[in-house]
Design a protein around this motif. Structure first.
Motif, PDB file in Angstrom:
ATOM      1  N   ILE A   1      36.118 -28.099   9.274  1.00 49.72           N
ATOM      2  CA  ILE A   1      35.874 -27.265  10.777  1.00 49.72           C
ATOM      3  C   ILE A   1      36.555 -27.739  11.909  1.00 49.72           C
ATOM      4  O   ILE A   1      37.031 -27.213  12.817  1.00 49.72           O
TER       5      ILE A   1
ATOM      6  N   PRO B   1      35.485 -27.224  16.958  1.00 43.80           N
ATOM      7  CA  PRO B   1      35.980 -27.982  18.082  1.00 43.80           C
ATOM      8  C   PRO B   1      36.565 -27.354  19.348  1.00 43.80           C
ATOM      9  O   PRO B   1      36.803 -26.172  19.263  1.00 43.80           O
TER      10      PRO B   1
ATOM     11  N   GLY C   1      25.386 -24.616   8.182  1.00 43.76           N
ATOM     12  CA  GLY C   1      26.061 -25.669   9.143  1.00 43.76           C
ATOM     13  C   GLY C   1      25.748 -27.080   8.444  1.00 43.76           C
ATOM     14  O   GLY C   1      25.753 -28.188   8.994  1.00 43.76           O
TER      15      GLY C   1
ATOM     16  N   ILE D   1      25.049 -14.354  12.171  1.00 44.83           N
ATOM     17  CA  ILE D   1      26.493 -14.376  11.720  1.00 44.83           C
ATOM     18  C   ILE D   1      26.842 -13.094  11.249  1.00 44.83           C
ATOM     19  O   ILE D   1      27.951 -12.521  11.756  1.00 44.83           O
TER      20      ILE D   1
ATOM     21  N   ASP E   1      28.230 -21.510   6.519  1.00 50.11           N
ATOM     22  CA  ASP E   1      27.215 -20.587   7.428  1.00 50.11           C
ATOM     23  C   ASP E   1      25.985 -21.639   8.011  1.00 50.11           C
ATOM     24  O   ASP E   1      25.553 -21.387   9.082  1.00 50.11           O
TER      25      ASP E   1
ATOM     26  N   ASP F   1      33.580 -21.443   5.300  1.00 47.21           N
ATOM     27  CA  ASP F   1      32.555 -20.777   6.416  1.00 47.21           C
ATOM     28  C   ASP F   1      31.572 -21.619   6.839  1.00 47.21           C
ATOM     29  O   ASP F   1      31.026 -21.586   8.016  1.00 47.21           O
TER      30      ASP F   1
ATOM     31  N   VAL G   1      20.061 -17.826  11.384  1.00 47.28           N
ATOM     32  CA  VAL G   1      21.423 -17.922  11.496  1.00 47.28           C
ATOM     33  C   VAL G   1      22.172 -17.194  10.611  1.00 47.28           C
ATOM     34  O   VAL G   1      23.228 -16.207  11.147  1.00 47.28           O
TER      35      VAL G   1
ATOM     36  N   ARG H   1      29.550 -10.287  12.761  1.00 47.74           N
ATOM     37  CA  ARG H   1      30.686  -9.702  11.898  1.00 47.74           C
ATOM     38  C   ARG H   1      30.585  -8.188  11.934  1.00 47.74           C
ATOM     39  O   ARG H   1      31.689  -7.358  12.078  1.00 47.74           O
TER      40      ARG H   1
ATOM     41  N   GLN I   1      24.714 -25.352  17.044  1.00 45.23           N
ATOM     42  CA  GLN I   1      23.787 -25.044  16.073  1.00 45.23           C
ATOM     43  C   GLN I   1      22.490 -25.226  16.573  1.00 45.23           C
ATOM     44  O   GLN I   1      22.194 -26.375  16.616  1.00 45.23           O
TER      45      GLN I   1
END
Ligand SMILES: Cc1cc2nc3c(=O)[nH]c(=O)nc-3n(C[C@H](O)[C@H](O)[C@H](O)COP(=O)(O)OP(=O)(O)OC[C@H]3O[C@@H](n4cnc5c(N)ncnc54)[C@H](O)[C@@H]3O)c2cc1C
Ligand code: FES
Lengths: 106, 405
Positions: free
Chosen positions: A29, B64, A41, B298, A39, A37, B294, B302, B42
Protein backbone atom coordinates in the motif's frame (compact mmCIF):
# COMPACT_ATOMS: atom_id res chain seq x y z
CA UNK A 1 14.49 -2.26 5.99
CA UNK A 2 13.88 -5.24 3.75
CA UNK A 3 13.80 -5.24 -0.02
CA UNK A 4 10.61 -6.87 -1.25
CA UNK A 5 9.68 -7.68 -4.83
CA UNK A 6 5.98 -7.67 -5.64
CA UNK A 7 5.12 -9.19 -9.00
CA UNK A 8 1.72 -8.33 -10.41
CA UNK A 9 -0.30 -10.94 -12.27
CA UNK A 10 0.62 -9.11 -15.50
CA UNK A 11 4.30 -9.70 -14.71
CA UNK A 12 5.00 -6.08 -13.72
CA UNK A 13 7.58 -5.97 -10.92
CA UNK A 14 7.83 -3.56 -8.02
CA UNK A 15 11.00 -3.69 -5.98
CA UNK A 16 10.60 -1.62 -2.85
CA UNK A 17 12.15 -1.09 0.57
CA UNK A 18 9.78 -1.85 3.42
CA UNK A 19 10.37 -0.81 6.99
CA UNK A 20 10.67 -3.67 9.44
CA UNK A 21 7.69 -3.99 11.74
CA UNK A 22 5.21 -3.27 8.96
CA UNK A 23 3.39 -6.06 7.17
CA UNK A 24 3.92 -7.17 3.59
CA UNK A 25 0.44 -5.76 2.88
CA UNK A 26 1.41 -2.34 4.23
CA UNK A 27 4.60 -2.44 2.16
CA UNK A 28 2.46 -2.73 -0.96
CA UNK A 29 0.00 0.00 0.00
CA UNK A 30 2.72 2.46 0.98
CA UNK A 31 4.60 1.92 -2.23
CA UNK A 32 1.57 2.12 -4.50
CA UNK A 33 1.81 -1.50 -5.60
CA UNK A 34 -1.56 -2.22 -7.21
CA UNK A 35 -3.43 -5.48 -6.67
CA UNK A 36 -3.70 -5.63 -2.90
CA UNK A 37 -7.01 -4.13 -1.77
CA UNK A 38 -6.69 -4.83 1.97
CA UNK A 39 -10.27 -3.76 2.64
CA UNK A 40 -10.13 -4.50 6.36
CA UNK A 41 -6.81 -2.75 6.83
CA UNK A 42 -5.01 -5.80 8.14
CA UNK A 43 -7.53 -7.18 10.62
CA UNK A 44 -7.45 -10.63 8.97
CA UNK A 45 -11.16 -10.21 8.27
CA UNK A 46 -11.49 -9.74 4.50
CA UNK A 47 -9.01 -11.93 2.56
CA UNK A 48 -8.40 -9.20 -0.05
CA UNK A 49 -4.63 -9.11 0.56
CA UNK A 50 -3.84 -12.57 -0.78
CA UNK A 51 -0.33 -13.19 -2.19
CA UNK A 52 1.73 -16.17 -3.33
CA UNK A 53 5.03 -16.37 -1.52
CA UNK A 54 7.95 -17.41 -3.69
CA UNK A 55 8.62 -21.07 -2.81
CA UNK A 56 12.20 -20.28 -1.74
CA UNK A 57 10.85 -17.92 0.90
CA UNK A 58 8.11 -20.02 2.39
CA UNK A 59 10.14 -21.27 5.32
CA UNK A 60 11.17 -17.75 6.31
CA UNK A 61 7.70 -16.20 6.11
CA UNK A 62 6.53 -18.71 8.69
CA UNK A 63 3.32 -20.65 9.20
CA UNK A 64 -0.21 -19.45 8.69
CA UNK A 65 -2.12 -19.00 11.91
CA UNK A 66 -5.48 -20.69 12.20
CA UNK A 67 -7.56 -17.56 11.55
CA UNK A 68 -5.55 -16.80 8.44
CA UNK A 69 -5.79 -20.41 7.35
CA UNK A 70 -9.58 -20.34 7.54
CA UNK A 71 -9.91 -16.99 5.80
CA UNK A 72 -7.62 -18.17 3.01
CA UNK A 73 -9.67 -21.25 2.55
CA UNK A 74 -12.27 -19.03 0.97
CA UNK A 75 -10.10 -16.73 -1.13
CA UNK A 76 -9.92 -17.39 -4.88
CA UNK A 77 -7.28 -19.70 -6.40
CA UNK A 78 -5.56 -20.69 -3.17
CA UNK A 79 -2.31 -22.64 -3.42
CA UNK A 80 0.20 -24.13 -1.00
CA UNK A 81 2.18 -20.90 -1.00
CA UNK A 82 -0.83 -18.62 -0.48
CA UNK A 83 -0.69 -16.17 2.41
CA UNK A 84 -2.63 -13.16 3.59
CA UNK A 85 -0.01 -10.46 3.26
CA UNK A 86 -1.34 -8.53 6.25
CA UNK A 87 -0.30 -11.46 8.42
CA UNK A 88 3.36 -11.48 7.31
CA UNK A 89 5.49 -9.16 9.45
CA UNK A 90 8.49 -7.70 7.70
CA UNK A 91 11.85 -8.31 9.36
CA UNK A 92 15.47 -8.16 8.23
CA UNK A 93 15.21 -11.88 7.62
CA UNK A 94 12.78 -11.16 4.78
CA UNK A 95 15.25 -8.95 2.88
CA UNK A 96 14.91 -10.12 -0.73
CA UNK A 97 11.41 -11.59 -0.36
CA UNK A 98 9.47 -12.17 -3.55
CA UNK A 99 5.67 -12.37 -3.60
CA UNK A 100 3.30 -12.69 -6.54
CA UNK A 101 -0.20 -11.27 -6.70
CA UNK A 102 -3.24 -13.22 -7.79
CA UNK A 103 -5.28 -12.18 -10.81
CA UNK A 104 -8.06 -10.65 -8.73
CA UNK A 105 -8.72 -10.07 -5.06
CA UNK A 106 -11.91 -10.53 -3.16
CA UNK B 1 -12.78 21.64 -19.52
CA UNK B 2 -15.02 19.60 -17.27
CA UNK B 3 -15.45 20.52 -13.65
CA UNK B 4 -15.43 16.90 -12.58
CA UNK B 5 -16.44 15.20 -9.36
CA UNK B 6 -16.26 16.72 -5.93
CA UNK B 7 -16.40 14.44 -2.90
CA UNK B 8 -17.26 15.87 0.51
CA UNK B 9 -15.74 13.76 3.28
CA UNK B 10 -12.23 12.32 2.99
CA UNK B 11 -12.93 9.17 4.98
CA UNK B 12 -13.17 5.51 4.09
CA UNK B 13 -16.08 5.95 1.66
CA UNK B 14 -14.94 9.16 0.01
CA UNK B 15 -11.49 7.76 -0.66
CA UNK B 16 -12.97 4.54 -2.02
CA UNK B 17 -15.10 6.50 -4.49
CA UNK B 18 -12.14 8.62 -5.61
CA UNK B 19 -9.97 5.54 -6.07
CA UNK B 20 -12.71 3.69 -7.97
CA UNK B 21 -13.30 6.65 -10.30
CA UNK B 22 -9.64 6.53 -11.29
CA UNK B 23 -9.55 2.75 -11.59
CA UNK B 24 -12.45 3.03 -14.02
CA UNK B 25 -10.57 5.57 -16.09
CA UNK B 26 -12.66 8.59 -15.14
CA UNK B 27 -11.00 11.49 -16.96
CA UNK B 28 -12.32 14.55 -15.11
CA UNK B 29 -10.84 16.21 -12.06
CA UNK B 30 -11.52 14.50 -8.72
CA UNK B 31 -11.48 16.66 -5.61
CA UNK B 32 -11.67 15.12 -2.15
CA UNK B 33 -12.57 17.59 0.60
CA UNK B 34 -12.13 16.68 4.24
CA UNK B 35 -12.61 18.81 7.33
CA UNK B 36 -10.19 16.81 9.45
CA UNK B 37 -6.50 17.66 9.51
CA UNK B 38 -5.42 14.06 8.89
CA UNK B 39 -5.37 12.37 5.49
CA UNK B 40 -7.92 9.55 4.99
CA UNK B 41 -7.45 6.99 7.75
CA UNK B 42 -8.88 3.81 9.17
CA UNK B 43 -11.24 4.24 12.08
CA UNK B 44 -11.50 0.64 13.32
CA UNK B 45 -8.14 0.71 15.15
CA UNK B 46 -9.14 3.87 17.05
CA UNK B 47 -10.95 1.73 19.62
CA UNK B 48 -8.60 -1.26 19.25
CA UNK B 49 -4.87 -1.32 18.46
CA UNK B 50 -4.40 2.44 18.27
CA UNK B 51 -6.02 3.01 21.65
CA UNK B 52 -4.23 0.13 23.33
CA UNK B 53 -0.98 1.59 22.03
CA UNK B 54 0.02 -1.23 19.68
CA UNK B 55 -0.37 0.75 16.48
CA UNK B 56 1.17 4.19 15.79
CA UNK B 57 -0.85 6.88 13.94
CA UNK B 58 1.16 6.59 10.75
CA UNK B 59 -0.12 3.03 10.34
CA UNK B 60 -3.69 4.34 10.22
CA UNK B 61 -3.33 6.16 6.88
CA UNK B 62 -5.26 4.46 4.11
CA UNK B 63 -2.86 5.76 1.44
CA UNK B 64 0.64 7.22 1.43
CA UNK B 65 0.91 10.91 0.57
CA UNK B 66 2.34 10.10 -2.86
CA UNK B 67 -0.83 8.27 -3.85
CA UNK B 68 -2.94 11.37 -4.37
CA UNK B 69 -0.59 12.95 -6.91
CA UNK B 70 -0.01 9.66 -8.63
CA UNK B 71 -3.76 9.10 -9.03
CA UNK B 72 -4.44 12.81 -9.74
CA UNK B 73 -6.83 13.14 -6.87
CA UNK B 74 -6.83 16.59 -5.31
CA UNK B 75 -6.96 15.94 -1.58
CA UNK B 76 -7.79 19.02 0.45
CA UNK B 77 -7.74 18.39 4.17
CA UNK B 78 -8.86 20.93 6.72
CA UNK B 79 -11.59 22.20 4.37
CA UNK B 80 -15.17 22.14 5.56
CA UNK B 81 -18.09 22.29 3.13
CA UNK B 82 -20.72 24.56 4.62
CA UNK B 83 -23.49 24.56 1.97
CA UNK B 84 -24.53 23.12 -1.36
CA UNK B 85 -25.72 25.37 -4.14
CA UNK B 86 -27.57 22.79 -6.23
CA UNK B 87 -28.87 25.23 -8.82
CA UNK B 88 -25.39 26.55 -9.44
CA UNK B 89 -23.77 23.12 -8.92
CA UNK B 90 -21.28 24.45 -6.45
CA UNK B 91 -20.04 23.49 -3.03
CA UNK B 92 -19.48 26.42 -0.71
CA UNK B 93 -16.78 26.07 1.88
CA UNK B 94 -16.52 27.44 5.36
CA UNK B 95 -13.77 29.76 4.13
CA UNK B 96 -16.06 31.24 1.48
CA UNK B 97 -14.71 29.41 -1.53
CA UNK B 98 -17.07 28.02 -4.23
CA UNK B 99 -16.08 24.73 -5.86
CA UNK B 100 -17.96 23.75 -9.02
CA UNK B 101 -19.00 20.16 -9.69
CA UNK B 102 -20.57 18.08 -12.38
CA UNK B 103 -21.15 15.23 -9.95
CA UNK B 104 -21.10 15.54 -6.20
CA UNK B 105 -20.63 12.73 -3.68
CA UNK B 106 -21.58 13.20 -0.05
CA UNK B 107 -19.43 10.96 2.13
CA UNK B 108 -19.77 12.85 5.37
CA UNK B 109 -20.05 9.92 7.81
CA UNK B 110 -21.34 11.30 11.05
CA UNK B 111 -20.53 12.35 14.57
CA UNK B 112 -20.58 10.42 17.82
CA UNK B 113 -23.89 10.90 19.58
CA UNK B 114 -23.70 13.08 22.70
CA UNK B 115 -26.32 12.52 25.35
CA UNK B 116 -28.39 15.29 26.86
CA UNK B 117 -27.44 14.18 30.36
CA UNK B 118 -26.64 16.65 33.12
CA UNK B 119 -22.87 16.95 33.17
CA UNK B 120 -22.37 15.68 29.62
CA UNK B 121 -20.46 18.84 28.70
CA UNK B 122 -17.97 18.63 31.57
CA UNK B 123 -14.27 18.34 30.81
CA UNK B 124 -13.30 14.70 31.13
CA UNK B 125 -16.30 13.49 29.13
CA UNK B 126 -15.24 11.93 25.84
CA UNK B 127 -16.76 10.56 22.67
CA UNK B 128 -14.98 8.52 20.00
CA UNK B 129 -15.34 8.87 16.27
CA UNK B 130 -12.30 10.75 14.96
CA UNK B 131 -8.56 10.47 15.34
CA UNK B 132 -8.51 13.74 17.29
CA UNK B 133 -11.07 12.28 19.70
CA UNK B 134 -9.05 9.07 19.98
CA UNK B 135 -5.95 11.09 20.82
CA UNK B 136 -7.81 13.07 23.46
CA UNK B 137 -9.19 9.87 24.96
CA UNK B 138 -5.83 8.14 24.86
CA UNK B 139 -4.08 11.07 26.56
CA UNK B 140 -6.72 11.12 29.26
CA UNK B 141 -6.39 7.37 29.82
CA UNK B 142 -2.67 7.82 30.46
CA UNK B 143 -3.17 9.69 33.68
CA UNK B 144 -6.30 7.86 34.80
CA UNK B 145 -7.13 4.89 36.97
CA UNK B 146 -10.86 4.44 36.37
CA UNK B 147 -12.88 4.76 33.19
CA UNK B 148 -16.68 4.71 32.98
CA UNK B 149 -18.20 3.92 29.59
CA UNK B 150 -21.84 4.72 28.87
CA UNK B 151 -23.08 2.26 26.26
CA UNK B 152 -22.11 -1.36 25.59
CA UNK B 153 -22.12 -1.32 21.80
CA UNK B 154 -19.11 -2.35 19.77
CA UNK B 155 -17.15 0.83 20.35
CA UNK B 156 -17.88 0.90 24.08
CA UNK B 157 -16.82 -2.73 24.48
CA UNK B 158 -13.73 -2.40 22.31
CA UNK B 159 -12.61 0.61 24.31
CA UNK B 160 -13.27 -1.37 27.50
CA UNK B 161 -10.97 -4.13 26.25
CA UNK B 162 -8.25 -1.68 25.18
CA UNK B 163 -8.44 0.21 28.48
CA UNK B 164 -8.17 -3.06 30.45
CA UNK B 165 -5.04 -3.83 28.44
CA UNK B 166 -3.68 -0.48 29.58
CA UNK B 167 -4.40 -1.44 33.15
CA UNK B 168 -7.40 0.75 33.92
CA UNK B 169 -10.41 -0.20 35.97
CA UNK B 170 -13.40 -0.09 33.67
CA UNK B 171 -17.14 0.17 34.28
CA UNK B 172 -19.55 -0.20 31.37
CA UNK B 173 -23.11 0.99 31.90
CA UNK B 174 -25.76 -0.20 29.49
CA UNK B 175 -29.46 0.68 29.54
CA UNK B 176 -30.57 -2.41 27.60
CA UNK B 177 -30.63 -5.84 29.21
CA UNK B 178 -27.52 -7.02 27.39
CA UNK B 179 -24.49 -5.73 25.48
CA UNK B 180 -24.72 -5.02 21.73
CA UNK B 181 -28.50 -5.15 22.01
CA UNK B 182 -29.13 -3.17 18.85
CA UNK B 183 -27.32 -5.40 16.39
CA UNK B 184 -26.43 -8.72 18.01
CA UNK B 185 -28.48 -11.68 19.20
CA UNK B 186 -29.13 -12.12 22.94
CA UNK B 187 -26.90 -15.17 23.05
CA UNK B 188 -23.96 -13.37 21.47
CA UNK B 189 -24.46 -10.23 23.55
CA UNK B 190 -24.61 -12.30 26.71
CA UNK B 191 -21.51 -14.21 25.74
CA UNK B 192 -19.52 -11.01 25.16
CA UNK B 193 -20.82 -9.65 28.43
CA UNK B 194 -19.43 -12.69 30.26
CA UNK B 195 -16.14 -12.36 28.38
CA UNK B 196 -15.72 -8.78 29.57
CA UNK B 197 -16.60 -9.66 33.14
CA UNK B 198 -14.00 -12.41 32.95
CA UNK B 199 -11.42 -9.76 32.08
CA UNK B 200 -12.44 -7.75 35.09
CA UNK B 201 -14.80 -5.22 33.52
CA UNK B 202 -17.60 -4.02 35.80
CA UNK B 203 -20.36 -4.43 33.23
CA UNK B 204 -23.85 -3.44 34.33
CA UNK B 205 -26.83 -4.01 32.06
CA UNK B 206 -30.38 -2.69 32.52
CA UNK B 207 -28.65 0.28 34.07
CA UNK B 208 -29.78 3.79 33.27
CA UNK B 209 -27.50 6.76 33.76
CA UNK B 210 -29.04 9.85 35.35
CA UNK B 211 -26.10 12.23 35.23
CA UNK B 212 -22.40 12.64 34.86
CA UNK B 213 -21.16 14.07 38.13
CA UNK B 214 -18.43 16.55 38.93
CA UNK B 215 -18.09 20.24 39.72
CA UNK B 216 -15.64 21.42 37.08
CA UNK B 217 -14.52 18.01 35.79
CA UNK B 218 -16.26 14.67 35.41
CA UNK B 219 -15.61 12.54 38.48
CA UNK B 220 -18.14 9.79 37.94
CA UNK B 221 -21.60 8.80 36.89
CA UNK B 222 -24.87 8.81 38.85
CA UNK B 223 -27.09 5.88 37.96
CA UNK B 224 -30.85 6.06 37.64
CA UNK B 225 -31.21 4.18 40.96
CA UNK B 226 -29.07 6.81 42.68
CA UNK B 227 -25.87 4.80 42.99
CA UNK B 228 -22.65 6.53 42.03
CA UNK B 229 -19.85 5.01 39.96
CA UNK B 230 -16.60 6.87 40.39
CA UNK B 231 -14.40 7.52 37.40
CA UNK B 232 -11.54 9.76 36.33
CA UNK B 233 -13.04 10.07 32.90
CA UNK B 234 -16.24 9.11 31.12
CA UNK B 235 -16.73 7.90 27.56
CA UNK B 236 -20.13 8.27 25.96
CA UNK B 237 -20.40 5.46 23.40
CA UNK B 238 -23.98 5.87 22.24
CA UNK B 239 -23.77 5.44 18.52
CA UNK B 240 -23.56 7.72 15.53
CA UNK B 241 -25.58 10.67 14.31
CA UNK B 242 -25.36 10.59 10.50
CA UNK B 243 -23.97 13.79 8.99
CA UNK B 244 -27.00 14.81 6.93
CA UNK B 245 -26.90 18.56 7.66
CA UNK B 246 -25.62 19.69 4.25
CA UNK B 247 -28.03 17.42 2.43
CA UNK B 248 -31.02 18.45 4.51
CA UNK B 249 -30.28 22.15 4.13
CA UNK B 250 -30.08 21.61 0.38
CA UNK B 251 -33.47 19.91 0.34
CA UNK B 252 -32.32 16.37 -0.46
CA UNK B 253 -34.54 13.57 0.88
CA UNK B 254 -33.29 12.38 4.26
CA UNK B 255 -34.62 10.09 6.99
CA UNK B 256 -31.99 8.91 9.47
CA UNK B 257 -29.49 9.20 6.64
CA UNK B 258 -29.46 10.61 3.14
CA UNK B 259 -31.83 8.53 1.03
CA UNK B 260 -30.21 6.99 -2.04
CA UNK B 261 -31.14 4.41 -4.65
CA UNK B 262 -29.19 1.24 -5.39
CA UNK B 263 -26.72 3.28 -7.46
CA UNK B 264 -26.07 5.54 -4.44
CA UNK B 265 -27.93 8.42 -6.12
CA UNK B 266 -29.82 10.90 -3.94
CA UNK B 267 -33.06 12.65 -4.88
CA UNK B 268 -30.87 14.98 -7.01
CA UNK B 269 -29.54 12.91 -9.93
CA UNK B 270 -26.17 14.69 -9.90
CA UNK B 271 -25.58 14.06 -6.21
CA UNK B 272 -24.62 10.74 -4.62
CA UNK B 273 -24.27 9.71 -1.00
CA UNK B 274 -22.21 6.82 0.34
CA UNK B 275 -20.98 5.21 3.53
CA UNK B 276 -22.31 5.67 7.05
CA UNK B 277 -24.45 8.64 6.01
CA UNK B 278 -26.42 6.89 3.25
CA UNK B 279 -29.66 4.94 3.59
CA UNK B 280 -30.68 2.67 0.74
CA UNK B 281 -33.22 0.00 -0.10
CA UNK B 282 -31.87 -3.48 0.38
CA UNK B 283 -33.46 -5.97 -1.96
CA UNK B 284 -31.93 -8.77 0.11
CA UNK B 285 -33.62 -7.60 3.32
CA UNK B 286 -36.69 -5.97 1.77
CA UNK B 287 -36.32 -2.75 3.72
CA UNK B 288 -34.26 0.39 3.82
CA UNK B 289 -30.97 0.08 5.68
CA UNK B 290 -28.11 2.31 6.72
CA UNK B 291 -24.88 0.47 7.44
CA UNK B 292 -21.92 1.59 9.51
CA UNK B 293 -19.08 -0.57 8.31
CA UNK B 294 -15.86 -0.42 6.38
CA UNK B 295 -17.20 -2.90 3.83
CA UNK B 296 -20.21 -0.71 3.09
CA UNK B 297 -18.11 2.44 2.86
CA UNK B 298 -15.78 0.81 0.35
CA UNK B 299 -18.39 -0.95 -1.76
CA UNK B 300 -20.95 1.83 -1.87
CA UNK B 301 -18.14 4.20 -2.84
CA UNK B 302 -17.39 1.89 -5.75
CA UNK B 303 -21.08 1.81 -6.69
CA UNK B 304 -21.27 5.61 -6.87
CA UNK B 305 -18.12 5.71 -9.00
CA UNK B 306 -19.58 3.09 -11.35
CA UNK B 307 -22.76 5.11 -11.80
CA UNK B 308 -20.80 8.31 -12.48
CA UNK B 309 -18.76 6.45 -15.08
CA UNK B 310 -21.95 5.35 -16.82
CA UNK B 311 -21.75 1.73 -15.69
CA UNK B 312 -24.29 1.55 -12.86
CA UNK B 313 -24.75 -1.76 -11.07
CA UNK B 314 -27.24 -2.42 -8.30
CA UNK B 315 -25.67 -2.27 -4.87
CA UNK B 316 -27.27 -4.98 -2.76
CA UNK B 317 -24.60 -6.21 -0.37
CA UNK B 318 -24.56 -8.92 2.23
CA UNK B 319 -23.44 -6.61 5.03
CA UNK B 320 -20.41 -7.73 7.01
CA UNK B 321 -18.56 -6.38 9.94
CA UNK B 322 -15.91 -7.41 12.41
CA UNK B 323 -15.00 -6.52 15.97
CA UNK B 324 -11.91 -7.47 17.96
CA UNK B 325 -12.17 -7.73 21.74
CA UNK B 326 -9.29 -9.23 23.71
CA UNK B 327 -8.15 -12.17 21.59
CA UNK B 328 -11.59 -12.82 20.14
CA UNK B 329 -12.52 -11.95 16.61
CA UNK B 330 -16.20 -11.48 15.98
CA UNK B 331 -17.33 -11.50 12.37
CA UNK B 332 -20.93 -10.88 11.47
CA UNK B 333 -22.45 -11.52 8.06
CA UNK B 334 -25.95 -10.28 7.31
CA UNK B 335 -28.45 -8.58 9.61
CA UNK B 336 -30.28 -10.45 12.36
CA UNK B 337 -33.38 -8.25 12.58
CA UNK B 338 -36.45 -10.29 11.69
CA UNK B 339 -34.88 -13.67 12.44
CA UNK B 340 -37.30 -16.33 13.70
CA UNK B 341 -34.96 -19.27 14.30
CA UNK B 342 -31.37 -19.79 15.36
CA UNK B 343 -28.90 -22.64 15.04
CA UNK B 344 -25.74 -22.89 17.11
CA UNK B 345 -22.60 -24.50 15.77
CA UNK B 346 -19.63 -25.08 18.05
CA UNK B 347 -19.37 -24.62 21.77
CA UNK B 348 -19.45 -21.12 23.25
CA UNK B 349 -17.71 -22.51 26.35
CA UNK B 350 -14.70 -23.28 24.18
CA UNK B 351 -14.56 -19.76 22.77
CA UNK B 352 -15.21 -20.56 19.10
CA UNK B 353 -18.76 -20.85 17.81
CA UNK B 354 -21.18 -19.51 15.24
CA UNK B 355 -24.84 -18.58 15.45
CA UNK B 356 -26.90 -18.90 12.28
CA UNK B 357 -30.12 -16.91 12.05
CA UNK B 358 -33.02 -17.80 9.79
CA UNK B 359 -36.22 -16.15 8.63
CA UNK B 360 -38.81 -18.51 7.16
CA UNK B 361 -36.07 -21.08 6.63
CA UNK B 362 -33.80 -18.70 4.71
CA UNK B 363 -30.39 -17.91 6.23
CA UNK B 364 -30.23 -14.16 6.90
CA UNK B 365 -27.32 -13.71 9.29
CA UNK B 366 -24.37 -15.40 10.94
CA UNK B 367 -22.48 -14.30 14.03
CA UNK B 368 -19.11 -16.02 14.19
CA UNK B 369 -16.64 -15.89 17.07
CA UNK B 370 -13.19 -17.11 16.05
CA UNK B 371 -14.96 -19.06 13.31
CA UNK B 372 -13.90 -17.74 9.93
CA UNK B 373 -15.13 -20.67 7.80
CA UNK B 374 -18.65 -20.24 9.18
CA UNK B 375 -18.51 -16.51 8.50
CA UNK B 376 -17.12 -16.83 4.98
CA UNK B 377 -19.57 -19.58 4.02
CA UNK B 378 -22.52 -17.71 5.47
CA UNK B 379 -21.73 -14.64 3.35
CA UNK B 380 -22.24 -16.70 0.23
CA UNK B 381 -25.26 -18.58 1.50
CA UNK B 382 -26.99 -15.36 2.54
CA UNK B 383 -26.34 -13.79 -0.86
CA UNK B 384 -27.88 -16.87 -2.49
CA UNK B 385 -30.88 -16.71 -0.11
CA UNK B 386 -30.04 -20.33 0.68
CA UNK B 387 -31.88 -22.64 3.07
CA UNK B 388 -29.10 -24.76 4.60
CA UNK B 389 -30.27 -27.72 6.63
CA UNK B 390 -30.20 -26.68 10.32
CA UNK B 391 -29.28 -30.18 11.53
CA UNK B 392 -26.25 -30.35 9.27
CA UNK B 393 -25.20 -26.83 10.23
CA UNK B 394 -25.28 -27.83 13.87
CA UNK B 395 -23.08 -30.84 13.13
CA UNK B 396 -19.44 -29.74 13.34
CA UNK B 397 -18.33 -32.92 11.60
CA UNK B 398 -19.90 -31.52 8.41
CA UNK B 399 -17.34 -29.09 6.96
CA UNK B 400 -18.64 -25.63 6.07
CA UNK B 401 -17.44 -26.10 2.51
CA UNK B 402 -20.05 -28.81 2.06
CA UNK B 403 -22.79 -26.19 2.15
CA UNK B 404 -21.44 -24.42 -0.89
CA UNK B 405 -21.78 -27.26 -3.35
C1 LIG C 1 -13.92 3.60 16.91
C2 LIG C 1 -14.51 2.96 15.69
C3 LIG C 1 -14.34 1.60 15.45
C4 LIG C 1 -14.88 1.00 14.33
N1 LIG C 1 -14.65 -0.34 14.10
C5 LIG C 1 -15.11 -0.92 12.98
C6 LIG C 1 -14.83 -2.29 12.68
O1 LIG C 1 -14.20 -3.00 13.46
N2 LIG C 1 -15.28 -2.81 11.52
C7 LIG C 1 -16.00 -2.07 10.62
O2 LIG C 1 -16.38 -2.59 9.58
N3 LIG C 1 -16.29 -0.77 10.88
C8 LIG C 1 -15.87 -0.18 12.02
N4 LIG C 1 -16.15 1.14 12.27
C9 LIG C 1 -17.01 1.88 11.33
C10 LIG C 1 -16.24 2.42 10.15
O3 LIG C 1 -15.07 3.06 10.56
C11 LIG C 1 -17.14 3.37 9.39
O4 LIG C 1 -18.24 2.63 8.92
C12 LIG C 1 -16.44 4.04 8.20
O5 LIG C 1 -15.37 4.82 8.63
C13 LIG C 1 -17.44 4.87 7.43
O6 LIG C 1 -16.81 5.59 6.42
P1 LIG C 1 -17.40 6.97 5.90
O7 LIG C 1 -16.46 7.43 4.85
O8 LIG C 1 -18.83 6.81 5.61
O9 LIG C 1 -17.32 7.94 7.15
P2 LIG C 1 -16.03 8.53 7.84
O10 LIG C 1 -14.91 7.56 7.79
O11 LIG C 1 -16.50 9.03 9.14
O12 LIG C 1 -15.61 9.76 6.93
C14 LIG C 1 -16.39 10.93 6.82
C15 LIG C 1 -15.48 12.12 6.75
O13 LIG C 1 -16.19 13.26 6.30
C16 LIG C 1 -15.78 14.39 7.02
N5 LIG C 1 -16.81 15.43 6.89
C17 LIG C 1 -18.05 15.42 7.44
N6 LIG C 1 -18.71 16.55 7.11
C18 LIG C 1 -17.88 17.28 6.33
C19 LIG C 1 -17.99 18.55 5.69
N7 LIG C 1 -19.10 19.28 5.76
N8 LIG C 1 -16.93 19.01 4.97
C20 LIG C 1 -15.79 18.27 4.87
N9 LIG C 1 -15.65 17.06 5.47
C21 LIG C 1 -16.67 16.59 6.19
C22 LIG C 1 -15.60 13.83 8.41
O14 LIG C 1 -14.84 14.67 9.23
C23 LIG C 1 -14.91 12.51 8.10
O15 LIG C 1 -13.53 12.69 7.99
C24 LIG C 1 -15.63 1.77 13.40
C25 LIG C 1 -15.83 3.14 13.64
C26 LIG C 1 -15.28 3.75 14.75
C27 LIG C 1 -15.49 5.22 15.00
S1 FES D 1 -6.18 -6.89 4.81
FE1 FES D 1 -8.03 -7.90 5.26
S2 FES D 1 -7.34 -9.92 5.60
FE2 FES D 1 -5.50 -8.90 5.11
Amino acid sequence: MAKITYIEHSGAQHVVDVETGLTVMEGAIRNLVPGIDADCGGACACATCHVYVDPDWMARTGERESMEESMLDFAGDVRDNSRLSCQIKVSEALDGLIVRLPEQQG
Amino acid sequence: MTVGTVIIGAGQAGLSAAEALRKRGYAGPVTLLGDEAAPPYQRPPLSKGYLSGELPAERLWLKPEAYFDAASITLRTGVRASALDRAGRRVLTHEGEAIAYEHLILATGGAARRLSLPGADLPGVHVLRSLAEADALSDALSGARRLAIIGAGYIGLEVAASARKRGLEVSVLEAADRPMARTASPLLGGWFGALHRGYGVDLRVSTGVAAITGADRADGVRLADGERVEADLVLIAAGLVPGTQLAEAAGLDCADGILVDTHARTSDPDIFAIGDVARFDSDLYGRSIRLESVQNAIEQGRAAAAAICGAPADYDPVPWFWSDQYDRKLQIAGLIEGADAMVRRGDPELGAFALFHFQDGVLIACEAVNSAPEFMTAQRLIAARARPDPDRLRDTTVAMRAFLS
